[in-house]
Design an enzyme around this catalytic site. Structure first.
Site, short mmCIF file in Angstrom:
data_model
loop_
_atom_site.label_atom_id
_atom_site.label_comp_id
_atom_site.label_asym_id
_atom_site.label_seq_id
_atom_site.Cartn_x
_atom_site.Cartn_y
_atom_site.Cartn_z
N GLY A 75 -16.01 -13.58 1.17
CA GLY A 75 -16.24 -12.26 0.58
C GLY A 75 -15.89 -12.24 -0.89
O GLY A 75 -14.97 -11.54 -1.32
N GLU A 114 -9.57 -13.75 -3.57
CA GLU A 114 -10.23 -13.11 -2.43
C GLU A 114 -10.73 -14.16 -1.45
O GLU A 114 -10.79 -15.35 -1.78
CB GLU A 114 -11.37 -12.21 -2.90
N SER A 144 1.23 -9.77 -0.20
CA SER A 144 0.92 -8.34 -0.20
C SER A 144 1.19 -7.58 1.10
O SER A 144 1.33 -6.36 1.08
CB SER A 144 -0.54 -8.13 -0.62
N LYS A 157 0.80 -1.22 0.00
CA LYS A 157 0.00 0.00 0.00
C LYS A 157 0.84 1.28 0.00
O LYS A 157 0.38 2.33 -0.45
CB LYS A 157 -0.93 0.02 1.21
N ASP A 213 -17.16 -10.98 -3.57
CA ASP A 213 -17.85 -9.99 -4.40
C ASP A 213 -17.14 -9.78 -5.74
O ASP A 213 -17.78 -9.58 -6.77
CB ASP A 213 -17.96 -8.65 -3.66
N SER A 247 -8.88 -0.28 6.76
CA SER A 247 -8.84 -1.23 7.87
C SER A 247 -7.44 -1.34 8.44
O SER A 247 -7.23 -1.97 9.46
CB SER A 247 -9.31 -2.61 7.40
#
Length: 318
Positions: A209, A205, A305, A54, A211, A79
């Site tokens: 979750g 994922e 990650s 990030k 999605d 988060s």
């Protein structure tokens, strides 16, 4: 829809973050290669500054602020890892930062964010809308909101990790990438299609979750309730408009991993490779292990990650 960013934007991001972001190592493991029947290359973003990929996107985005924006400062909701990335980037660039974080975010991530000098505002992720809260706060305080993934500068910064991976190891047959809101996967897609166009690219994922998988297969963004999973960095409810457009165009498929598979992958990486990786960071490796029958004899990339998991939680998951 605004014009989608391109690989040229990833190249520009790499120039901006050079000297600030670490060029993280690529690791291999004979044990992993034998277990998967493939040649596996791990891009170790858990060893990035503040412990996750990030930082790349955050620093790229904040470095493009105007003098007026720098004076007002940066606002983010996260988060944990994006929070720390914005906080550290703001500190380096000498601007204020306010971070909206869920009340149940890992304590280590909240403390680290405060440690980088940011003001932390807590909210209830199950009953409050973080995006609305952020917009209200940004308007009130004159700050610039940098979302965790649905932002061109952010996703192009994230794509620099894959750029480095391909530059170091060459073309790959398959690449597995953790998927939350899609910043890392969409940025990786831009780099992959430019540097290893035949590579099969998989987003991964948490099973609870999925999605992104539903969105990818239905052709439209699917929204879900906040998923209950140990992969706290992927507890997103939907993909971003920018990230979904790139993922839909450039990604091979979206896979899932169970919490049990993530815990197992964490334990393996710690025991056999001496690498402490958080649950979300293990998504790609968990999927590669699960799908090893399709990887025989191939050159495979896995992006680890992030590594921001406190030791007590790590022990509880083993």
């Amino acid at each position: 829809m605004a014009q989608l960013p391109t690989y040229d934007d990833v190249v520009a991001a790499a120039a901006r973050i050079r000297g600030q972001a670490h060029r993280t190592p690529v690791m291999t493991s004979r044990t992993v290669n034998e277990a998967l029947g493939a040649e596996v290359f791990f891009k170790c973003e858990h060893l990035q500054r503040m412990g996750a990929f990030k930082f790349r996107g955050a620093f790229n985005a904040l470095s493009r602020f105007t003098p007026e924006q720098r004076k007002g400062g940066a606002l983010a909701f996260s988060s944990g890892n994006h929070a720390q990335a914005i906080a550290l980037s703001a500190q380096i660039l000498g601007m204020p930062a306010t971070i909206l974080m869920p009340q149940d975010a890992p304590v280590a991530k909240v403390e680290a964010t405060r440690g980088y000098g940011a003001q932390v505002v807590l909210y209830d992720r199950y009953t409050e809308d973080r995006e609305q809260l952020s917009r209200d706060l940004a308007a009130k305080q004159g700050m610039t909101l940098i979302p965790p993934y649905d932002h061109a500068d952010v996703l192009c910064g994230q794509g620099t990790a894959a750029k480095e991976l391909f530059e170091e190891v060459g073309a790959l047959d398959a690449l597995f990438v953790p998927l939350g809101g899609g910043g890392l996967l969409s940025g990786t897609a831009l780099a992959t299609r430019a540097l290893s166009p035949q590579c099969e690219l998989y987003g991964v994922e948490p099973e609870a979750g999925n999605d992104g998988q539903q969105s990818f297969r239905s052709g439209q963004i699917v929204r879900i309730p906040t998923p209950q999973t140990i992969a706290d960095g992927a507890q997103t409810q939907y993909l971003g408009a920018l990230t979904f457009a790139i993922i839909q165009r450039d990604v091979t498929d979206i896979l899932t991993a169970t919490d049990a598979e993530l815990a197992s992958a964490m334990g393996f990486l710690a025991a056999r490779m001496k690498q402490l990786v958080e649950p979300t960071g293990c998504l790609g490796f968990a999927a590669a292990r699960h799908h090893k029958d399709q990887l025989q004899g191939k050159r495979v990339g896995v992006i680890l990650s992030g590594g921001n998991v406190d030791l007590q939680r790590f022990c509880n998951l083993q």
